[in-house]
Each structure stands twice: as C-alpha cells, then as structure tokens.
Design a protein around this motif. Structure first.
Motif, PDB file in Angstrom:
ATOM      1  N   PHE A  81      -4.751   1.620   2.501  1.00  0.00           N
ATOM      2  CA  PHE A  81      -5.631   2.795   1.686  1.00  0.00           C
ATOM      3  C   PHE A  81      -4.225   3.596   1.068  1.00  0.00           C
ATOM      4  CE2 PHE A  81      -8.595   1.704   4.487  1.00  0.00           C
ATOM      5  CZ  PHE A  81      -9.479   0.901   3.642  1.00  0.00           C
ATOM      6  N   TYR A  87      -4.001   1.914  -2.185  1.00  0.00           N
ATOM      7  CA  TYR A  87      -4.703   1.813  -3.397  1.00  0.00           C
ATOM      8  C   TYR A  87      -4.942   3.468  -4.494  1.00  0.00           C
ATOM      9  CZ  TYR A  87      -5.423  -3.100  -2.748  1.00  0.00           C
ATOM     10  OH  TYR A  87      -4.946  -4.379  -2.318  1.00  0.00           O
ATOM     11  N   LEU A  88      -5.186   4.184  -2.770  1.00  0.00           N
ATOM     12  CA  LEU A  88      -5.412   5.323  -3.545  1.00  0.00           C
ATOM     13  C   LEU A  88      -4.643   6.709  -3.129  1.00  0.00           C
ATOM     14  CD1 LEU A  88      -8.310   6.589  -0.812  1.00  0.00           C
ATOM     15  CD2 LEU A  88      -8.591   6.787  -2.759  1.00  0.00           C
ATOM     16  N   LEU A 129      -6.607  13.649  -5.888  1.00  0.00           N
ATOM     17  CA  LEU A 129      -7.141  13.951  -4.065  1.00  0.00           C
ATOM     18  C   LEU A 129      -6.442  15.592  -3.921  1.00  0.00           C
ATOM     19  CD1 LEU A 129      -5.661  10.970  -2.676  1.00  0.00           C
ATOM     20  CD2 LEU A 129      -7.994  11.469  -3.338  1.00  0.00           C
ATOM     21  N   LEU A 180     -14.228  12.322  -6.574  1.00  0.00           N
ATOM     22  CA  LEU A 180     -13.967  11.541  -5.235  1.00  0.00           C
ATOM     23  C   LEU A 180     -14.843  10.256  -5.045  1.00  0.00           C
ATOM     24  CD1 LEU A 180     -14.311  12.747  -1.900  1.00  0.00           C
ATOM     25  CD2 LEU A 180     -12.625  12.149  -2.780  1.00  0.00           C
ATOM     26  N   GLY A 181     -16.145  10.366  -5.926  1.00  0.00           N
ATOM     27  CA  GLY A 181     -16.838   8.943  -6.777  1.00  0.00           C
ATOM     28  C   GLY A 181     -15.701   8.501  -7.525  1.00  0.00           C
ATOM     29  N   VAL A 226     -12.801   8.036  -7.931  1.00  0.00           N
ATOM     30  CA  VAL A 226     -11.328   7.823  -7.322  1.00  0.00           C
ATOM     31  C   VAL A 226     -11.320   6.028  -6.203  1.00  0.00           C
ATOM     32  CG1 VAL A 226      -9.635   7.978  -5.513  1.00  0.00           C
ATOM     33  CG2 VAL A 226     -10.227   9.787  -7.617  1.00  0.00           C
ATOM     34  N   SER A 227     -12.874   6.501  -5.254  1.00  0.00           N
ATOM     35  CA  SER A 227     -13.230   5.762  -4.822  1.00  0.00           C
ATOM     36  C   SER A 227     -13.674   4.520  -5.785  1.00  0.00           C
ATOM     37  CB  SER A 227     -14.270   6.191  -3.878  1.00  0.00           C
ATOM     38  OG  SER A 227     -15.640   6.332  -4.358  1.00  0.00           O
ATOM     39  N   ALA A 232     -10.800   3.046  -7.245  1.00  0.00           N
ATOM     40  CA  ALA A 232      -9.393   2.123  -5.953  1.00  0.00           C
ATOM     41  C   ALA A 232     -10.204   0.973  -5.381  1.00  0.00           C
ATOM     42  CB  ALA A 232      -9.197   2.970  -4.486  1.00  0.00           C
ATOM     43  N   ASN A 233     -11.225   0.791  -5.413  1.00  0.00           N
ATOM     44  CA  ASN A 233     -12.286  -0.229  -4.677  1.00  0.00           C
ATOM     45  C   ASN A 233     -11.916  -1.152  -5.555  1.00  0.00           C
ATOM     46  OD1 ASN A 233     -14.088  -2.035  -3.384  1.00  0.00           O
ATOM     47  ND2 ASN A 233     -15.603  -1.032  -3.597  1.00  0.00           N
TER      48      ASN A 233
END
Length: 108
Positions: free
Chosen positions: A12, A15-16, A23, A94-95, A97-98, A101-102
C-alpha cells in the motif's frame, strides 16, 4: 504476523506514498476534529454553569451580565462549525486519495 504487516505496508505504501501532503493534511484535519470533540463537552459544561449563574443573578437582582455565557456559546458554535469542516475535509481528502490510489492499483 509482523512479516504480513510489512508486506501489506510495502504494497500500500507504493500506491499511497505518492500522496504524502494529502495524508499529512488528513491527519491534521482529524486532529482538529478530535480536539473539537474533546473540547465541546467542556464548553457545554461551562455554558450550563454560566447560564445557571445568569438565572440565579436575575432572580436575585434582576440585573444580569450575560457576556460570559454568550462568549462561551459563540465559542462552542465556532468550534462545532470548525469540526464539521474538518470532518468534511478529511472525508474529501481521503476519498480522493483512496479513489486515485485504487484506480492505480487496478491499472497495474
């Protein structure tokens, strides 16, 4: 168990790790939200005490000073609005970024 955590962290982190500022900003907004959640009950207790004092003074003297109560109530409103914005900002950051990244994970 620790090796599984390291493997997941590296996976992770790949990707993050591209979004460190987002973050860090989300950690700051979470801290603001948590601080407000801790401080609000203290302010509420002060507001109740001050309102009780105002009502007791009114019954005894018919002259009251509502300034401390109004100040505490206004502070509580500002803190709760700030907490709401911090919560919304955390969710948005966070929405995003996720989501990004997803999408990178799925394309790799």
């Amino acid at each position: 168990m620790q090796s599984d955590f390291k493997v997941a962290g590296k996976y992770f982190g790949h990707y993050l790790g591209r979004y460190p500022w987002q973050l860090i900003l989300s950690v700051i907004t979470v801290a603001i939200y948590c601080g407000a959640a801790v401080y609000t009950p203290i302010l509420l207790g002060n507001a109740v005490t001050q309102l009780t004092t105002v009502l007791a003074d009114f019954n005894a003297h018919h002259a009251v000073d509502t300034t401390p109560f109004i100040h505490t109530a206004a502070t509580m409103i500002v803190i709760n609005v700030l907490a709401g914005f911090a919560d919304a900002a955390t969710s948005a950051i966070l929405g995003w970024v996720s989501g990004v990244a997803n999408s990178r994970m799925r394309s790799d």
